[in-house]
Write a protein that holds these residues in place. Structure first.
Motif, PDB file in Angstrom:
ATOM      1  N   ASP A 113       0.677  -6.764  10.037  1.00 15.40           N
ATOM      2  CA  ASP A 113      -0.680  -6.358  10.379  1.00 15.40           C
ATOM      3  C   ASP A 113      -1.450  -5.868   9.158  1.00 15.40           C
ATOM      4  N   VAL A 114      -0.781  -5.093   8.285  1.00 12.37           N
ATOM      5  CA  VAL A 114      -1.448  -4.585   7.078  1.00 12.37           C
ATOM      6  C   VAL A 114      -1.779  -5.739   6.135  1.00 12.37           C
TER       7      VAL A 114
ATOM      8  N   SER B 178      -6.661   5.140  -2.479  1.00 16.31           N
ATOM      9  CA  SER B 178      -5.356   4.546  -2.208  1.00 16.31           C
ATOM     10  C   SER B 178      -4.826   3.812  -3.438  1.00 16.31           C
TER      11      SER B 178
ATOM     12  N   GLU C 176       0.832  -1.201   0.000  1.00 10.92           N
ATOM     13  CA  GLU C 176       0.000   0.000   0.000  1.00 10.92           C
ATOM     14  C   GLU C 176       0.871   1.258   0.000  1.00 10.92           C
TER      15      GLU C 176
ATOM     16  N   ASP D 180       1.008   4.293   1.365  1.00 10.88           N
ATOM     17  CA  ASP D 180       0.424   5.144   2.406  1.00 10.88           C
ATOM     18  C   ASP D 180       1.465   6.031   3.073  1.00 10.88           C
TER      19      ASP D 180
ATOM     20  N   GLU E 196       3.785  -6.246   0.234  1.00  9.13           N
ATOM     21  CA  GLU E 196       3.416  -5.730   1.563  1.00  9.13           C
ATOM     22  C   GLU E 196       4.222  -6.481   2.614  1.00  9.13           C
TER      23      GLU E 196
ATOM     24  N   SER F 214      -4.765  -7.820   7.426  1.00  4.79           N
ATOM     25  CA  SER F 214      -6.053  -7.144   7.247  1.00  4.79           C
ATOM     26  C   SER F 214      -6.496  -7.178   5.781  1.00  4.79           C
ATOM     27  N   LYS F 215      -5.547  -7.074   4.870  1.00  2.00           N
ATOM     28  CA  LYS F 215      -5.884  -7.134   3.447  1.00  2.00           C
ATOM     29  C   LYS F 215      -6.349  -8.536   3.063  1.00  2.00           C
TER      30      LYS F 215
ATOM     31  N   ARG G  58       4.475  -5.562   5.949  1.00  2.00           N
ATOM     32  CA  ARG G  58       4.001  -5.339   7.324  1.00  2.00           C
ATOM     33  C   ARG G  58       2.941  -6.386   7.656  1.00  2.00           C
TER      34      ARG G  58
ATOM     35  N   LYS H 223       4.333   5.155   4.394  1.00  6.52           N
ATOM     36  CA  LYS H 223       5.158   4.531   5.427  1.00  6.52           C
ATOM     37  C   LYS H 223       6.414   3.886   4.854  1.00  6.52           C
TER      38      LYS H 223
END
Length: 493
Positions: free
Chosen positions: A428-429, A402, A386, A388, A424, A432-433, A426, A390
């Motif tokens: 946690d991200v 996004s 993503e 975002d 991705e 969730s995806k 991370r 970060k």
């Protein structure tokens, strides 16, 4: 026996062994047609040639036969007596002995003056490949014989060279080739277009051989990420399978993919690697297959607007300049402002269709390969990073919504060749995806753990090898560039 005498005996035996080895290896393979025509053998030499008869031209006093062993687009012209030629037919397999002489003809530099002939395999008169141009559709119906023709054999040699070129690029940049599984328990892309594998007999006593559903792989990406998290730079090259009921010229049920995964890079560096691998392999093919490429330029690829060969010019031009790079948002704006009517309109969030991809590369970028990057998140699979803010150098977020740090490489006349992204990293991200996509996070627990135990920024891409072959050869249908094609409703051989 003294030491010096023992040593002398050892050296003598070693010399005898080496001489025997050299003598044996020299006679391992017969001379090829390509080596004879490429001036590796001087005129006046006595040689033996083995191959298949492409054509026979019989005259009263003297006859001519074209012999090819699959190593060259050019055949070797053999000069025979009328009695020798009487035994020959198109398609037969022969061994010819004679003298290599200079040819007075313009089409070849040397020809074979035959002294003796042996027919290794006779050919029936119904042989379906006579000396005339056959359509590619017809040749597909006799795929077991297709490589006997120039187009079929040249395609296989270029395919070999293209594979070598890609592998050479990765070897020079310290990549490790890994073998990812063909049988897998997951659908990498999440599209559901997979072939389910079941045992051919009930010997196991279970409906599921692995006690769970198993499928033919659609991509080696997730497994390649597994190895990139330990080796940093890896690639895999093998067959993949899509149960997509499409009959277009761009789709096969079984095809080959080269997939690379690299740690410790950002999106722009990933584009550099992608561009470098494509250019290196293209240059390798041009350097090692000149006669095949001239054949495709003249006989297979489309001509330019003036009716002149365009394939070699296009390929060489692609090596001279950097590939173009634009954002998805910019691509949509260019398509909306184009002085051209498309079947599918373009707005933010819409997928780019084949007509859009070809326009961007062929017209907007003037026959120049172009990367389109940073697509909307909802267009792409769960594993893409993503945008975002970060991640360093991946901070693009459009006001419409996004985006993900990904790209497609579009080629003139071909459309999409390569798809890739930053992954991705991370936990946690990513989790969730996956949940948002309705995926079983327990099934993909190992993939999440790659983020849990020492995650690293990484990205990768996949090259559809048959589409790359279209780019190199000028063919318009992927069924012409795969050795034994499979598509919906067709699995012959």
């Amino acid at each position: 026996m003294t030491f010096s005498a023992l040593r002398s005996l050892q050296l003598s035996r070693r010399s005898l062994f080496l001489n025997c080895s050299r003598s044996h290896s020299t006679n391992t393979f017969p001379l090829t047609v390509r080596s004879l025509l490429d001036n590796n053998v001087e005129a006046g030499s006595d040689v033996t040639v083995k191959g298949w008869v492409r054509s026979v031209r019989k005259q009263k006093q003297i006859s001519f036969a074209n012999i090819n062993d699959g190593t060259s687009v050019r055949g070797l012209q053999a000069i025979l007596s009328s009695e020798q030629a009487e035994r020959l037919s198109t398609g037969s397999c022969v061994e010819l002995q004679g003298t290599l002489v200079k040819s007075p003809g313009k089409e070849q530099g040397k020809e074979l003056q035959v002294s003796s002939m042996d027919i290794l395999g006779e050919c029936d008169s119904t042989f379906p490949m006579q000396k005339k141009r056959h359509t590619f559709e017809y040749l597909r119906t006799i795929n077991h014989l297709r490589a006997r023709g120039n187009a079929g054999s040249a395609s296989l040699r270029v395919r070999h060279a293209a594979r070598q070129g890609l592998q050479d690029y990765f070897a020079k940049h310290e990549f490790t080739q890994v073998d990812t599984p063909i049988l897998t328990s997951h659908d990498c892309e999440g599209g559901g277009e997979v072939f389910k594998v079941t045992p051919g007999s009930a010997a196991s006593g279970n409906a599921e051989f692995f006690n769970k559903p198993a499928f033919l792989t659609v991509s080696g990406q997730l497994h390649a990420e597994m190895f990139a998290s330990a080796l940093s730079r890896v690639y895999t090259f093998g067959p993949v399978f899509r149960a997509e009921e499409s009959l277009t010229s761009r789709h096969l049920a079984e095809f080959w993919m080269l997939e690379a995964e690299v740690a410790f890079i950002d999106l722009e560096q990933l584009l550099d690697i992608t561009e470098g691998s494509i250019k290196h392999a293209t240059r390798h093919v041009l350097d090692t297959c000149p006669e095949e490429m001239e054949f495709f330029d003249k006989w297979v690829a489309k001509k330019d607007v003036k009716g002149k060969p365009a394939l070699l010019k296009r390929l060489r031009n692609s090596l001279d300049k950097p590939f173009a790079r634009i954002d998805y948002k910019e691509a949509v704006q260019l398509l909306q402002g184009a002085n051209k009517k498309f079947e599918f309109p373009t707005t933010w969030g819409s997928s780019l269709q084949s007509e859009h991809e070809r326009y961007l590369a062929s017209e907007e970028c003037k026959d120049r390969p172009v990367f389109v990057k940073n697509y909307p998140s909802d267009q792409k699979p769960f594993y893409m990073l993503e945008n975002d803010g970060k991640q360093k150098n991946n901070t693009y977020v459009d006001e419409h919504g996004s985006t993900v740090a990904c790209f497609d490489l579009l080629l003139p006349g071909i459309g999409e060749l390569v798809g890739g992204s930053m992954r991705e990293d991370r936990e946690d991200v990513l989790e969730s995806k996956m949940k948002a996509a309705g995926m079983d996070t327990e099934e993909y627990g190992w993939y999440l753990e790659l983020r849990k135990y020492g995650s690293a920024p990484h990205g990768g891409y996949g090259i559809g090898f048959e589409r790359f072959m279209l780019w190199l050869t000028g063919f318009e249908n992927v069924r012409e560039v795969v050795p034994v094609p499979r598509w919906v409703g067709h699995c012959k051989y």
